[in-house]
Design an enzyme around this catalytic site. Structure first.
Site, PDB file in Angstrom:
ATOM      1  N   LYS A 160       0.941  -1.277   0.158  1.00  0.00           N
ATOM      2  CA  LYS A 160      -0.136   0.067   0.016  1.00  0.00           C
ATOM      3  C   LYS A 160       0.821   1.109   0.036  1.00  0.00           C
ATOM      4  CE  LYS A 160      -3.547   2.322   2.952  1.00  0.00           C
ATOM      5  NZ  LYS A 160      -4.215   2.410   3.888  1.00  0.00           N
TER       6      LYS A 160
ATOM      7  N   GLU B 150      10.507  -4.409   4.606  1.00  0.00           N
ATOM      8  CA  GLU B 150      10.733  -6.068   4.134  1.00  0.00           C
ATOM      9  C   GLU B 150      10.391  -6.033   2.681  1.00  0.00           C
ATOM     10  OE1 GLU B 150       8.977  -4.791   6.786  1.00  0.00           O
ATOM     11  OE2 GLU B 150       9.191  -6.239   8.444  1.00  0.00           O
TER      12      GLU B 150
ATOM     13  N   HIS C 105      -5.371 -33.327  17.545  1.00  0.00           N
ATOM     14  CA  HIS C 105      -4.095 -34.415  18.067  1.00  0.00           C
ATOM     15  C   HIS C 105      -3.144 -33.469  18.643  1.00  0.00           C
ATOM     16  CE1 HIS C 105      -6.074 -38.003  16.812  1.00  0.00           C
ATOM     17  NE2 HIS C 105      -6.530 -37.385  15.613  1.00  0.00           N
TER      18      HIS C 105
ATOM     19  N   LYS D  64       9.625  -0.793  14.403  1.00  0.00           N
ATOM     20  CA  LYS D  64       9.998  -0.230  12.893  1.00  0.00           C
ATOM     21  C   LYS D  64      11.210   0.826  13.029  1.00  0.00           C
ATOM     22  CE  LYS D  64       5.870  -0.930  10.217  1.00  0.00           C
ATOM     23  NZ  LYS D  64       4.965  -0.090   9.548  1.00  0.00           N
TER      24      LYS D  64
ATOM     25  N   GLY E 133      -4.772  -2.054   5.097  1.00  0.00           N
ATOM     26  CA  GLY E 133      -3.996  -3.135   4.709  1.00  0.00           C
ATOM     27  C   GLY E 133      -4.644  -4.677   4.888  1.00  0.00           C
ATOM     28  N   ARG E 134      -5.075  -4.606   5.999  1.00  0.00           N
ATOM     29  CA  ARG E 134      -5.723  -5.741   6.474  1.00  0.00           C
ATOM     30  C   ARG E 134      -7.334  -6.141   5.892  1.00  0.00           C
ATOM     31  NH1 ARG E 134      -4.556  -2.682  10.462  1.00  0.00           N
ATOM     32  NH2 ARG E 134      -6.095  -1.560  11.826  1.00  0.00           N
TER      33      ARG E 134
HETATM   34  O1  F6P Z   1       2.346  -4.139   9.883  1.00  0.00           O
HETATM   35  C1  F6P Z   1       1.950  -2.906   9.469  1.00  0.00           C
HETATM   36  C2  F6P Z   1       1.324  -2.796   8.276  1.00  0.00           C
HETATM   37  O2  F6P Z   1       1.204  -1.271   8.132  1.00  0.00           O
HETATM   38  C3  F6P Z   1       0.149  -3.365   8.178  1.00  0.00           C
HETATM   39  O3  F6P Z   1      -0.895  -2.774   8.349  1.00  0.00           O
HETATM   40  C4  F6P Z   1       0.105  -3.483   6.657  1.00  0.00           C
HETATM   41  O4  F6P Z   1      -0.816  -4.627   5.982  1.00  0.00           O
HETATM   42  C5  F6P Z   1       1.641  -4.186   6.381  1.00  0.00           C
HETATM   43  O5  F6P Z   1       2.132  -3.187   7.262  1.00  0.00           O
HETATM   44  C6  F6P Z   1       1.953  -3.716   4.964  1.00  0.00           C
HETATM   45  O6  F6P Z   1       1.969  -2.536   4.616  1.00  0.00           O
HETATM   46  P1  F6P Z   1       2.177  -2.073   3.238  1.00  0.00           P
HETATM   47  O7  F6P Z   1       1.092  -2.736   2.208  1.00  0.00           O
HETATM   48  O8  F6P Z   1       2.229  -0.528   3.273  1.00  0.00           O
HETATM   49  O9  F6P Z   1       3.670  -2.815   2.591  1.00  0.00           O
END
Ligand code: F6P
Length: 541
Positions: free
Chosen positions: A206, A212, A385, A505, A268-269
């Site tokens: 987003k 990452e 299990h 972060k 995002g979620r």
């Molecule tokens: O973990 C924090 C967060 O901002 C989430 O809410 C989001 O889904 C994720 O990082 C990834 O963010 P982006 O889509 O901006 O890379």
């Protein structure tokens, strides 16, 4: 005391909880033969059985009164109307617009957003078909056969979960892979058997700034360029971006022709049905993707219009509040009896815990009731299990959501009957248990008898539908989105921000700098200093 605990319905529920204290589910069933019929609700093809909960008609009445006193309906209407319900970021939360039919009008700041949503869906559809029909060629002229989604959090969990859930409907000629962790192993394992000239990277972010994802995206570009003799023109054929950040996408080297956008009003979620779902659409095709959106929309409409007493997300949301706040239950187990839903609990963890893991109300006051519970789970029967022992005989109360389907997508012999028999039996065992008397009647010795007793009185919901189709998945995800929303409205918290992920972060950026500049003095606490010192040595051995 907070405004919530002073509400009439809250106080009534506290007293009512005491009255219910000594009533076992066995008593509730014995006193009310019509219970199973009455404690059932249907929506968007799903049936919710909630008879095995520690509630009676009064409990439910008080819970619905609480929802009304907390203004759940008004808050829901504000969300659907595009109001800026995400107050800490001054944004609307309009995931419901992502699955609205083209004729709907949903406005943000006076502008109808539905046409934009459908324009992106159309472009996504054209691209997905070009890949599926082998018309999209890589730098050597071979068709794309491998799709690697690079993203994390909401830009990964939804796409992975949906791909696994709908694998039965996917094009098996295409290899779908997902890279999320900044650990290079994730990337290395995802691509180790892939030909770069047949591989498409979908960079899903987003913000297009997430450490990452950007690190993995650069590694992916290096991997591709190494195979394409450094020819930068290859990037256009092998990279697309899903983002709200046009500038950053262009800076990375992806043209906006190869970008599929969404908007700041999609969290995002809550984004698996936006452009973030491109990998899902490529896997199952645009038509099935639209079926999934229709499933989401059907549940949205149910949530928006059904009276609270028959409203599935509201009922489940309130039952969650009941155990979380009046019984001190700290977790919810999600137990899909469907192998294809194996990543569903992981998906729900972000949806529920990033949304409702909050310690202040919308006004910034500290909450004095427990908010979001911990969600966890595994598909049945594997969990039986493993951890079910603790749910049956441990000392904690763990409400369970069982999810089951009338038909298997891979029917064979007795498999599905056995699977469903196990789910039904688990719900029965949890609710009714086995008394000491029953154990003794079986001839078990006095010594062993206490170990063989099942207290029961453990609550569960059963969510049932015919088959796991794209439509059913859409409705199921929307159901949980709205459960989360209902609970946030009761607790008066903001389910749409996630400030709690920021501190770690920021600190990580400082620490990485100190690791990579080994002479820099360390000014953290003594424990952090010692660990950084250890790693400085370990990495240079
Ligand atoms: O973990 C924090 C967060 O901002 C989430 O809410 C989001 O889904 C994720 O990082 C990834 O963010 P982006 O889509 O901006 O890379």
């Amino acid at each position: 005391m907070s405004a919530l605990r002073e509400k009439a319905a809250w106080r009534t529920l506290e007293e009512h909880r005491q009255q219910l204290e000594n009533q076992h589910l066995r008593d509730l069933f014995a006193a009310d033969p019509g219970r199973a019929e009455r404690y059932r609700a249907d929506a968007a093809g799903w049936r919710l059985d909630y008879a095995r909960h520690r509630v009676n008609d009064q409990t439910l009445e008080h819970l619905f009164a609480l929802a009304r006193e907390c203004g759940v309906e008004a808050r829901r209407d504000a969300m659907f109307a595009g109001e800026k319900v995400n107050t800490t970021e001054q944004r609307a939360a309009l995931h419901i617009a992502l699955r609205a039919p083209a004729r709907k009008v949903i406005k943000v700041d006076g502008a109808n957003v539905v046409p934009q949503v459908h324009a992106v869906l159309k472009r996504m559809g054209e691209f997905a078909l070009a890949i599926r029909e082998g018309r999209w060629l890589g730098f050597s002229g071979r068709p794309i056969r491998n799709i690697v989604n690079v993203g994390i959090g909401g830009s990964d969990l939804g796409p992975v979960m949906a791909y696994e859930a709908l694998r039965h409907f996917s094009d098996r000629k295409l290899q779908m892979r997902f890279v999320s962790n900044v650990d290079y192993t994730d990337f290395a394992e995802a691509v180790h058997d892939l030909r770069p000239d047949e591989t498409l990277f979908i960079i899903a972010s987003k913000t297009f700034t997430t450490l990452e994802t950007m690190t993995n995206a650069h590694s992916a570009r290096d991997w591709l360029l190494a195979a394409a003799d450094g020819d930068k023109a290859a990037v256009a054929k092998h990279f697309v971006a899903l983002s709200t950040n046009e500038k950053a996408v262009e800076e990375f080297g992806i043209s906006t022709d190869h970008m599929y956008g969404f908007w700041d009003w999609v969290g995002g979620r809550y984004s698996m049905d936006s452009a973030i779902g491109l990998s899902t659409m490529i896997a199952i095709g645009p038509e099935a993707f639209r079926d999934m959106l229709a499933g989401f929309h059907a549940m949205d409409e149910h949530f928006r219009t059904a009276p609270l007493e028959r409203n599935l997300p509201v009922i489940m949301g309130l039952l969650g509040v009941w155990y979380n706040d009046f019984f001190g239950a700290e977790t919810v187990a999600v137990l899909p009896y469907e192998q294809y839903l194996k990543r569903f609990p992981a998906y729900l963890q972000q949806l529920t815990m990033e949304s409702n893991g909050k310690h202040v109300t919308l006004d910034g006051a500290t909450v004095d009731v427990a908010t979001g519970p911990i969600y966890w789970g595994e598909p049945g029967t594997n969990g039986q299990h493993s951890f079910y022992q603790l749910i049956h005989q441990g000392t904690r109360l763990i409400p369970c959501d069982f999810i089951g389907f009338g038909q298997s997508l891979n029917p064979s012999g007795r498999h599905h009957d056995l699977l469903l028999a196990n789910m039904i039996a688990q719900a029965e065992a949890l609710a009714f248990g086995k008394t000491l008397q029953q154990v003794e009647d079986e001839g078990i010795s006095q010594e062993l008898a206490p170990h063989r007793v099942f207290e029961g009185n453990r609550p569960s919901s059963l969510l049932l539908t015919e088959r796991l189709t794209p439509t059913a998945l859409g409705s199921l995800v929307a159901l949980y989105e709205h459960i989360v929303f209902t609970q946030a409205a009761i607790w008066n918290i903001n389910p749409f921000d996630q400030w709690g992920v920021e501190l770690g972060k920021q600190l990580a950026l400082r620490v990485v700098d100190e690791i990579e500049s080994p002479r820099k003095p360390l000014n953290h606490d003594s424990a952090t200093n010692a660990t950084i010192a250890w790693y400085r040595k370990a990495r240079s051995k």
